[in-house]
Design a protein around this motif. Structure first.
Motif, mmCIF file in Angstrom:
data_model
loop_
_atom_site.group_PDB
_atom_site.id
_atom_site.type_symbol
_atom_site.label_atom_id
_atom_site.label_comp_id
_atom_site.label_asym_id
_atom_site.label_seq_id
_atom_site.Cartn_x
_atom_site.Cartn_y
_atom_site.Cartn_z
ATOM 1 N N GLY A 157 -43.610 10.895 -62.141
ATOM 2 C CA GLY A 157 -42.847 9.592 -62.463
ATOM 3 C C GLY A 157 -41.616 9.499 -61.648
ATOM 4 N N LEU A 158 -40.758 8.377 -61.611
ATOM 5 C CA LEU A 158 -39.860 8.148 -60.988
ATOM 6 C C LEU A 158 -38.632 9.166 -61.079
ATOM 7 N N SER A 159 -38.626 9.788 -62.428
ATOM 8 C CA SER A 159 -37.727 11.104 -62.692
ATOM 9 C C SER A 159 -37.948 11.979 -61.973
ATOM 10 N N HIS A 160 -38.997 12.282 -61.450
ATOM 11 C CA HIS A 160 -39.505 13.363 -60.664
ATOM 12 C C HIS A 160 -38.644 13.324 -59.228
ATOM 13 N N LEU A 161 -38.505 12.096 -58.760
ATOM 14 C CA LEU A 161 -37.849 11.645 -57.560
ATOM 15 C C LEU A 161 -36.330 12.589 -57.272
ATOM 16 N N LEU A 190 -54.552 11.271 -54.474
ATOM 17 C CA LEU A 190 -55.482 10.567 -55.519
ATOM 18 C C LEU A 190 -54.410 9.934 -56.623
ATOM 19 N N ASN A 191 -54.794 8.885 -57.329
ATOM 20 C CA ASN A 191 -53.910 8.014 -58.305
ATOM 21 C C ASN A 191 -52.574 7.569 -57.699
ATOM 22 N N ALA A 192 -52.590 7.435 -56.558
ATOM 23 C CA ALA A 192 -51.332 6.941 -55.921
ATOM 24 C C ALA A 192 -50.326 6.183 -56.764
ATOM 25 N N VAL A 193 -49.046 6.398 -56.814
ATOM 26 C CA VAL A 193 -48.438 5.547 -57.798
ATOM 27 C C VAL A 193 -47.689 4.370 -57.206
ATOM 28 N N SER A 194 -47.464 3.413 -58.091
ATOM 29 C CA SER A 194 -46.969 2.135 -57.691
ATOM 30 C C SER A 194 -45.871 2.194 -56.755
#
Length: 293
Positions: A157-161, A190-194
């Motif tokens: 998720g964005l929070s990981h960034l 795989l399952n590349a995020v938006s």
């Protein structure tokens, strides 16, 4: 007798398979490379020689970069104890394991977050544990025609960034591109995020152009037929991706046991690396003092 820090693969088989010559080992060792352990083994050298397409000078340069990169990033290359609490915490929240070699002989390493909670994600420790996965792959596979890195982003998720450290990203790509004793052939996501464009914004400044070309993105609704046909057949993939192997969770548990069984190797390799570089420096210092005398 095999030294505790030496790799576990069959050297004779690897030399024949990759058409490597023992004659080149002496040329790589002589003169000693500054900052490199004097007791670097033939199995270690063979991996570098293969990765550098048998070019002696390039091999010596990459070996030096490898040891310097490890020395300059203690947060990523020290305390490599698979039983240590921080590594174990990574095992609880992330999946790591090698997959069977492709028909072309490529090694494959797999990684994903299995827990989407960002507070459980320690970026430095995750990178360290990923490098241990690469080491375990080299330990067993030795020199191979190529290495494929497979990442699943389904729980990112964005929070990981917010937990990503730029200094660590720089060290990660420096080691992966310039010091790794393996031929990187492809990175499949795989399952590349938006929001992958945001990730690319962070990592792109540290990536060589040829590495960028190796990047293959697969969205969550994309067909994996091209991946099966061109890169990784179903017999080399977990059941989670339409493969014929066990599930990701099962393969991860199997790999934890294998990594823990390599504990003595990881501890001895770290000792070799730290003690060995001092030997080289002491040797060169003594030579200089003799010249002055």
């Amino acid at each position: 007798m095999q030294m505790a820090f030496d790799l576990g693969y069959d050297l004779e088989e690897a030399l024949k398979r990759q058409d490597l010559s023992r004659e080149d080992f002496k040329a790589i060792r002589t003169p000693p490379i500054e900052g490199v352990p004097l007791n670097i083994t033939d199995k270690q050298i063979a991996c570098f020689l293969n990765a550098c397409n048998k070019n002696i000078n390039v091999t010596r340069k990459v070996i030096k970069i490898y040891y310097a990169a490890r020395r300059d990033a203690p947060e990523l290359f020290t305390d490599l104890d698979p039983l240590g609490p921080k590594i174990q915490q990574c095992f609880e929240n992330q999946d790591y394991f090698p997959l069977p070699n492709t028909p072309a002989g490529y090694s494959i390493v797999y990684h994903r977050l299995n827990n989407p909670k960002a507070s459980n994600y320690n970026f430095d420790e995750a990178v360290k544990t990923y490098f241990m996965l690469l080491d375990s792959c080299l330990y067993n596979d030795g020199p191979r025609p190529g290495l494929i890195c497979l990442f699943d982003m389904s729980n990112v998720g964005l929070s990981h960034l917010l937990r990503v450290k730029i200094s660590t990203v720089r060290k990660f790509f420096h080691y992966l591109q310039d010091g790794l004793p393996a031929k990187l052939k492809a990175i499949h996501v795989l399952n590349a995020v938006s929001f992958f464009d945001k990730i690319l914004y962070i990592i792109k400044p540290f990536m060589h152009g040829e590495i960028l070309k190796m990047l293959h993105l697969h969205t969550s609704n994309a067909s994996l037929e091209k991946l099966y046909e061109e890169w990784i057949p179903r017999e080399c993939l977990p059941s989670d991706y339409g493969g014929y192997l066990k599930s990701v969770a099962e393969l991860h548990q199997d790999h934890i046991k294998k990594l823990e069984s390599l504990r003595s190797y990881f501890l001895a390799e770290e000792q070799q690396r730290n003690g060995g570089s001092n030997l080289i420096e002491e040797t060169s210092t003594k030579m200089k003092s003799l010249e002055i005398d």
